[in-house]
Design a protein around this motif. Structure first.
Motif, PDB file in Angstrom:
ATOM      1  N   VAL A  86       0.837  -1.196   0.000  1.00  0.00           N
ATOM      2  CA  VAL A  86       0.000   0.000   0.000  1.00  0.00           C
ATOM      3  C   VAL A  86       0.874   1.249   0.000  1.00  0.00           C
ATOM      4  CG1 VAL A  86      -1.775   1.283   1.253  1.00  0.00           C
ATOM      5  CG2 VAL A  86      -1.887  -1.210   1.143  1.00  0.00           C
ATOM      6  N   GLY A  87       0.616   2.134  -0.967  1.00  0.00           N
ATOM      7  CA  GLY A  87       1.378   3.362  -1.110  1.00  0.00           C
ATOM      8  C   GLY A  87       2.531   3.253  -2.096  1.00  0.00           C
ATOM      9  N   LYS A  88       2.877   2.036  -2.483  1.00  0.00           N
ATOM     10  CA  LYS A  88       3.998   1.848  -3.421  1.00  0.00           C
ATOM     11  C   LYS A  88       3.591   2.200  -4.844  1.00  0.00           C
ATOM     12  CE  LYS A  88       7.092  -0.537  -0.866  1.00  0.00           C
ATOM     13  NZ  LYS A  88       8.342  -1.095  -0.864  1.00  0.00           N
ATOM     14  N   GLN A  89       4.605   2.525  -5.630  1.00  0.00           N
ATOM     15  CA  GLN A  89       4.394   2.859  -7.029  1.00  0.00           C
ATOM     16  C   GLN A  89       4.512   1.605  -7.884  1.00  0.00           C
ATOM     17  OE1 GLN A  89       7.454   5.045  -9.298  1.00  0.00           O
ATOM     18  NE2 GLN A  89       5.864   6.585  -9.655  1.00  0.00           N
ATOM     19  N   GLY A  90       3.668   1.522  -8.899  1.00  0.00           N
ATOM     20  CA  GLY A  90       3.720   0.408  -9.832  1.00  0.00           C
ATOM     21  C   GLY A  90       3.508   0.920 -11.247  1.00  0.00           C
ATOM     22  N   VAL A 106       4.534  -4.226  -9.468  1.00  0.00           N
ATOM     23  CA  VAL A 106       4.982  -3.453  -8.308  1.00  0.00           C
ATOM     24  C   VAL A 106       6.273  -4.103  -7.833  1.00  0.00           C
ATOM     25  CG1 VAL A 106       4.429  -2.633  -5.998  1.00  0.00           C
ATOM     26  CG2 VAL A 106       2.591  -2.951  -7.664  1.00  0.00           C
ATOM     27  N   GLY A 107       7.360  -3.353  -7.892  1.00  0.00           N
ATOM     28  CA  GLY A 107       8.657  -3.944  -7.570  1.00  0.00           C
ATOM     29  C   GLY A 107       8.960  -5.016  -8.603  1.00  0.00           C
ATOM     30  N   LEU A 124       1.910   5.087 -14.595  1.00  0.00           N
ATOM     31  CA  LEU A 124       2.343   4.889 -13.212  1.00  0.00           C
ATOM     32  C   LEU A 124       1.119   4.912 -12.309  1.00  0.00           C
ATOM     33  CD1 LEU A 124       5.540   7.122 -13.022  1.00  0.00           C
ATOM     34  CD2 LEU A 124       5.401   4.644 -13.263  1.00  0.00           C
ATOM     35  N   VAL A 125       1.091   3.995 -11.332  1.00  0.00           N
ATOM     36  CA  VAL A 125      -0.037   3.900 -10.404  1.00  0.00           C
ATOM     37  C   VAL A 125       0.467   3.781  -8.974  1.00  0.00           C
ATOM     38  CG1 VAL A 125      -1.637   2.857 -12.073  1.00  0.00           C
ATOM     39  CG2 VAL A 125      -0.138   1.391 -10.726  1.00  0.00           C
ATOM     40  N   ARG A 126      -0.443   4.028  -8.032  1.00  0.00           N
ATOM     41  CA  ARG A 126      -0.171   3.879  -6.597  1.00  0.00           C
ATOM     42  C   ARG A 126      -1.117   2.806  -6.068  1.00  0.00           C
ATOM     43  NH1 ARG A 126      -0.878   8.754  -5.122  1.00  0.00           N
ATOM     44  NH2 ARG A 126       1.260   9.307  -4.649  1.00  0.00           N
ATOM     45  N   VAL A 127      -0.593   1.891  -5.274  1.00  0.00           N
ATOM     46  CA  VAL A 127      -1.420   0.855  -4.653  1.00  0.00           C
ATOM     47  C   VAL A 127      -2.179   1.481  -3.493  1.00  0.00           C
ATOM     48  CG1 VAL A 127      -1.433  -1.381  -3.484  1.00  0.00           C
ATOM     49  CG2 VAL A 127       0.237  -0.936  -5.299  1.00  0.00           C
ATOM     50  N   ILE A 128      -3.507   1.354  -3.491  1.00  0.00           N
ATOM     51  CA  ILE A 128      -4.302   1.935  -2.403  1.00  0.00           C
ATOM     52  C   ILE A 128      -4.934   0.882  -1.500  1.00  0.00           C
ATOM     53  CG2 ILE A 128      -4.759   4.130  -3.536  1.00  0.00           C
ATOM     54  CD1 ILE A 128      -7.482   3.073  -4.367  1.00  0.00           C
ATOM     55  N   LYS A 129      -4.990  -0.383  -1.987  1.00  0.00           N
ATOM     56  CA  LYS A 129      -5.605  -1.432  -1.184  1.00  0.00           C
ATOM     57  C   LYS A 129      -5.133  -2.781  -1.711  1.00  0.00           C
ATOM     58  CE  LYS A 129     -10.214  -3.007   0.156  1.00  0.00           C
ATOM     59  NZ  LYS A 129     -11.653  -2.845  -0.127  1.00  0.00           N
ATOM     60  N   GLY A 131      -6.101  -6.988  -1.561  1.00  0.00           N
ATOM     61  CA  GLY A 131      -6.908  -8.131  -1.150  1.00  0.00           C
ATOM     62  C   GLY A 131      -6.006  -9.339  -1.053  1.00  0.00           C
ATOM     63  N   SER A 132      -6.575 -10.531  -1.106  1.00  0.00           N
ATOM     64  CA  SER A 132      -5.748 -11.733  -0.987  1.00  0.00           C
ATOM     65  C   SER A 132      -4.819 -11.904  -2.185  1.00  0.00           C
ATOM     66  CB  SER A 132      -6.617 -12.972  -0.812  1.00  0.00           C
ATOM     67  OG  SER A 132      -7.471 -13.133  -1.920  1.00  0.00           O
ATOM     68  N   SER A 133      -5.304 -11.615  -3.385  1.00  0.00           N
ATOM     69  CA  SER A 133      -4.435 -11.745  -4.557  1.00  0.00           C
ATOM     70  C   SER A 133      -4.662 -10.641  -5.583  1.00  0.00           C
ATOM     71  CB  SER A 133      -4.645 -13.113  -5.218  1.00  0.00           C
ATOM     72  OG  SER A 133      -5.977 -13.223  -5.670  1.00  0.00           O
ATOM     73  N   ILE A 134      -5.481  -9.664  -5.240  1.00  0.00           N
ATOM     74  CA  ILE A 134      -5.793  -8.557  -6.159  1.00  0.00           C
ATOM     75  C   ILE A 134      -5.539  -7.244  -5.435  1.00  0.00           C
ATOM     76  CG2 ILE A 134      -7.614  -7.430  -7.491  1.00  0.00           C
ATOM     77  CD1 ILE A 134      -8.926 -10.221  -7.684  1.00  0.00           C
ATOM     78  N   ILE A 135      -4.905  -6.313  -6.146  1.00  0.00           N
ATOM     79  CA  ILE A 135      -4.669  -4.997  -5.560  1.00  0.00           C
ATOM     80  C   ILE A 135      -5.570  -3.976  -6.240  1.00  0.00           C
ATOM     81  CG2 ILE A 135      -2.319  -5.463  -4.825  1.00  0.00           C
ATOM     82  CD1 ILE A 135      -1.317  -4.005  -7.332  1.00  0.00           C
ATOM     83  N   GLU A 136      -5.851  -2.904  -5.518  1.00  0.00           N
ATOM     84  CA  GLU A 136      -6.605  -1.781  -6.083  1.00  0.00           C
ATOM     85  C   GLU A 136      -5.623  -0.631  -6.240  1.00  0.00           C
ATOM     86  OE1 GLU A 136     -10.414   1.046  -5.023  1.00  0.00           O
ATOM     87  OE2 GLU A 136     -10.302  -0.959  -4.136  1.00  0.00           O
ATOM     88  N   VAL A 137      -5.656  -0.003  -7.401  1.00  0.00           N
ATOM     89  CA  VAL A 137      -4.699   1.055  -7.695  1.00  0.00           C
ATOM     90  C   VAL A 137      -5.409   2.312  -8.177  1.00  0.00           C
ATOM     91  CG1 VAL A 137      -2.834  -0.548  -8.258  1.00  0.00           C
ATOM     92  CG2 VAL A 137      -4.351   0.217 -10.064  1.00  0.00           C
ATOM     93  N   GLU A 138      -4.647   3.411  -8.143  1.00  0.00           N
ATOM     94  CA  GLU A 138      -5.118   4.674  -8.693  1.00  0.00           C
ATOM     95  C   GLU A 138      -3.952   5.307  -9.447  1.00  0.00           C
ATOM     96  OE1 GLU A 138      -6.247   7.186  -5.408  1.00  0.00           O
ATOM     97  OE2 GLU A 138      -4.193   7.371  -4.695  1.00  0.00           O
ATOM     98  N   ARG A 139      -4.269   6.262 -10.309  1.00  0.00           N
ATOM     99  CA  ARG A 139      -3.243   6.945 -11.085  1.00  0.00           C
ATOM    100  C   ARG A 139      -2.256   7.637 -10.143  1.00  0.00           C
ATOM    101  NH1 ARG A 139      -6.497   8.990 -14.393  1.00  0.00           N
ATOM    102  NH2 ARG A 139      -6.141   7.495 -16.034  1.00  0.00           N
ATOM    103  N   TRP A 140      -0.982   7.519 -10.432  1.00  0.00           N
ATOM    104  CA  TRP A 140       0.067   8.133  -9.624  1.00  0.00           C
ATOM    105  C   TRP A 140       0.088   9.614  -9.929  1.00  0.00           C
ATOM    106  CZ3 TRP A 140       3.367   6.202  -5.937  1.00  0.00           C
ATOM    107  CH2 TRP A 140       4.395   7.039  -5.532  1.00  0.00           C
ATOM    108  N   GLU A 141      -0.082  10.414  -8.909  1.00  0.00           N
ATOM    109  CA  GLU A 141       0.006  11.863  -9.039  1.00  0.00           C
ATOM    110  C   GLU A 141       0.936  12.347  -7.941  1.00  0.00           C
ATOM    111  OE1 GLU A 141      -4.013  13.246  -8.841  1.00  0.00           O
ATOM    112  OE2 GLU A 141      -4.573  12.214 -10.676  1.00  0.00           O
ATOM    113  N   GLU A 142       1.904  13.119  -8.354  1.00  0.00           N
ATOM    114  CA  GLU A 142       2.874  13.636  -7.391  1.00  0.00           C
ATOM    115  C   GLU A 142       2.174  14.505  -6.367  1.00  0.00           C
ATOM    116  OE1 GLU A 142       6.097  12.868  -7.093  1.00  0.00           O
ATOM    117  OE2 GLU A 142       5.880  11.499  -8.784  1.00  0.00           O
TER     118      GLU A 142
END
Length: 144
Positions: A86-90, A106-107, A124-129, A131-142
């Protein structure tokens, strides 16, 4: 086809599904299927016995490993590797449409991902959540 082959096929399918979900519940059922297969080698016509043994093995493993996993997760120093995502860039590897799944790296790992935004490949995206095997992301904005 021999009864043990059906048990082996069922165990293989359950093992593949377990690798996709990472919950460990399907692993115990998979091991139960293997136990049923072993019984079918010695008693190929005892279908009820095979099912009972497979069910009991899966049930016992589920019941007795629950406290163990709770103890491991509660241990000092234990960190769930997914929480650190969570919070990492992908970067988007396969585009994500609203309500659909895509793939994000991611990494060094790739994840199935979903988003409320349309995200194109190489964005570029940021991980916001997670789950067990799925992540939720949003657009990376500085951040300003």
């Amino acid at each position: 086809m021999e009864p043990w082959a059906y048990w082996l096929i069922a165990a293989g399918i359950l093992l593949v599904l377990e690798m996709m979900t990472l919950t460990f519940y399907l692993l115990w059922i998979c091991i139960g299927a293997v136990a049923g297969g072993i019984i079918s080698l010695f008693a190929p016509d005892a279908y009820v016995l095979q099912v009972i043994v497979a069910s009991l093995v899966a049930l016992v493993l589920t019941i007795f490993t629950k406290p163990l996993t709770r103890k491991i997760h509660g241990a000092k120093g234990y960190e769930d590797t997914g929480i650190e995502l969570v919070g990492k860039q992908g970067i988007v590897v396969e585009s994500i449409e609203q309500g659909q799944y895509g793939i994000v790296k991611v990494g060094g790992d790739t994840w199935s991902a979903t988003s409320i935004q349309q995200l194109d490949r190489d964005e570029l995206v940021r991980v916001i959540k997670r789950g067990s095997s799925i992540i939720e992301v949003e657009r990376w904005e500085e951040l300003i």
